[in-house]
Design an enzyme around this catalytic site. Structure first.
Site, PDB file in Angstrom:
ATOM      1  N   GLU A 249       0.887  -1.162   0.000  1.00 28.09           N
ATOM      2  CA  GLU A 249       0.000   0.000   0.000  1.00 28.09           C
ATOM      3  C   GLU A 249       0.921   1.208   0.000  1.00 28.09           C
ATOM      4  O   GLU A 249       1.482   1.584   1.035  1.00 28.09           O
ATOM      5  CB  GLU A 249      -0.914  -0.030   1.226  1.00 28.09           C
ATOM      6  CG  GLU A 249      -2.158   0.838   1.065  1.00 28.09           C
ATOM      7  CD  GLU A 249      -1.908   2.290   1.376  1.00 28.09           C
ATOM      8  OE1 GLU A 249      -1.659   3.067   0.414  1.00 28.09           O
ATOM      9  OE2 GLU A 249      -1.954   2.668   2.544  1.00 28.09           O
ATOM     10  N   CYS A 283      -1.972   9.476   2.578  1.00 25.51           N
ATOM     11  CA  CYS A 283      -1.645   8.887   1.275  1.00 25.51           C
ATOM     12  C   CYS A 283      -2.666   9.234   0.210  1.00 25.51           C
ATOM     13  O   CYS A 283      -2.331   9.309  -0.974  1.00 25.51           O
ATOM     14  CB  CYS A 283      -1.481   7.369   1.392  1.00 25.51           C
ATOM     15  SG  CYS A 283      -2.955   6.492   1.937  1.00 25.51           S
TER      16      CYS A 283
END
Length: 477
Positions: A249, A283
């Site tokens: 991720e 993110c």
């Protein structure tokens, strides 16, 4: 400050003495002052964690699912008792504003409890009828697993990755970053209260040498990594020779597309709120704001006004909207990008400097115009409060700009046309996408495309991210 077992480390489901006398400072990003010191985990501690995880795997994986579920359920319940302290310590040691941290911690609680509930009805084993006979398809644990989590939401990653992996039967070594040393002790205290069998779970807030040792260890069968793309590629390289499983991720440079018909009374506050969340240290932050040229100047003026109104202050104050960056190196990195963007021709229309009156790692919310999509500031993930406005002439051009990136994590579009919203959402190459908002639904599968990684967290799919499939051909009747 009452830190549980402050002179020990949580290794192999137990509190143990560290193998080194080294200590690490916990520094407040708000004041840049040391608030406490804790043991610094070293490679020798990680070695014990790996040995114990390997020895415990057969027993943990071999337990009836109901027994594993009961232990993990106790862990989640113990975390639920600590949610207020988690939010408070997150503000103290990593600078997450309490107003955001409280919301995200509550969300993490929802997700780890949802994983517990979903796991009870998930198809861990199913029988499929085929033309060649009946087959039992099984989702089984992979083995000793390392979970490397990021400072901007470690408990969210416990909910979306670590808890499902434990439910599946993996033994886990969770490696937190240095910015989460205090939180690591809270998570470990909850794990201790849950009563995991020996060896099943270790929680270490270590430095890069510990991460490298764990990722490269031949006894580690899987790595779940959350962090930057550059480090993620090194994790892939380290795991390649032994063909260890990897879930990544990684970073993002997500684009928010503001169409000419967007309702700016809703769009701009949503964008400002998204910018303010943890000073861009998210993110899925919309760091590229693509604006229809005919409304460009109005959108910029409204964004500047919104950013100017943000309340900067102590992240532990519930009224604070804009806090410090998590560490000095993150501020220096962001400042470097701003300076190079200026030299490349961008204009700083708001921010760019350090706000007066603060001793910590503060940087003003920074908005750049005159940015082209080929500039460094528009290409790389900065993970800080630097946002670019880029004009476009047509929706097709906006989609092309959004896709002109090595990243593919998230994205959004603001429009009053349902048809335009869905069309854009389906054409932008990202793992998640949002219409008329900025933050994706983490209850659905979450993850990226391209250099934003692969594998998924959340939703039913996330339960199986750290499993492998076995097909057993059953005897004919």
């Amino acid at each position: 400050m009452d830190v549980p077992h402050a002179d020990e480390l949580f290794i192999g489901s137990r509190w143990v003495a560290p193998r080194s006398t080294e200590r690490a400072d916990v520094v407040s990003p708000f004041t840049a002052e040391v608030v406490t010191t804790l043991p610094r985990p070293v490679v020798a501690d990680a070695e014990i964690a790996v040995t114990e995880a390997a020895a415990a795997f057969d027993g943990w994986h071999g337990l009836p699912f109901e027994e594993r579920h009961a232990v993990v359920g106790r862990f989640c319940a113990a975390l639920d008792k600590r949610v207020d302290e988690i939010s408070r310590l997150w503000a103290l040691e990593a600078g997450m504003p309490l107003r955001n941290g409280t919301e995200l911690t509550a969300a993490a609680s929802t997700f780890w409890n949802r994983a517990l509930a979903q796991s009870l009805t998930a198809p861990w084993v199913e029988v499929r009828r085929t033309d060649l006979g009946d087959v039992e398809v099984r989702h089984e644990a992979i083995g000793p697993t390392v979970g490397i989590v990021a400072f901007n939401g470690p408990h969210m990653q416990f909910a979306l990755a670590i808890v499902p992996a434990l439910l599946a039967g993996n033994t886990m070594i969770v490696k937190l970053p240095p910015e989460n040393r205090l939180l690591g002790y809270l998570f470990a205290d909850a794990a201790d209260a849950a009563g995991f069998p020996a060896g099943v779970l270790s929680i270490l807030a270590g430095d890069a040498d510990v991460s490298r040792y764990l990722v490269e260890h031949p006894a580690i069968d899987a790595v779940h990594f959350t962090g930057g793309t550059e480090v993620g590629t090194s994790v892939m390289h380290a795991c390649a020779d032994r063909v260890a499983n990897v879930v990544l991720e990684l970073g993002g440079k997500s684009a928010a597309i503001v169409a000419a018909d967007a309702d700016l009374s809703l769009t701009v506050p949503a964008l400002v709120d998204a910018m303010a969340m943890y000073s861009g240290q998210i993110c899925v932050a919309m760091t590229r704001i693509l604006v229809a040229r005919e409304i460009h100047d109005e959108v910029v003026a409204r964004l500047v006004a919104g950013l100017r109104a943000l309340r900067i202050g102590d992240p532990a104050d519930p009224a604070t909207q804009w806090g410090p960056l998590a560490a000095e190196r993150f501020r220096e990195r962001a400042e470097g990008y701003v300076e190079r963007a200026r030299r490349a021709g961008a204009t700083v229309v708001h921010g760019g400097g350090r706000p007066a009156g603060f001793g910590g790692y503060f940087l003003e919310p920074t908005l750049l115009t005159g940015v082209t999509n080929d500039m460094e500031v528009a290409r790389n993930e900065i993970f800080g409060p630097v946002f670019c406005v880029i004009a476009f002439d047509t929706i097709d051009e906006a989609v092309a700009l959004a896709n002109d990136s090595r990243y593919g994590l998230s994205g959004s579009v603001f429009t009053t046309s349902a048809e335009t919203g869905l069309s854009v959402a389906r054409r932008v190459r990202s793992g998640v996408f949002v219409i008329n908002a900025t933050f994706p639904c983490l209850a659905a599968p979450f993850g990226g495309m391209k250099q934003s990684g692969f594998g998924r967290e959340g939703g039913p799919e996330g339960l199986f991210a750290l499993t492998q499939m076995k097909a057993v051909t059953l005897p004919a009747a």
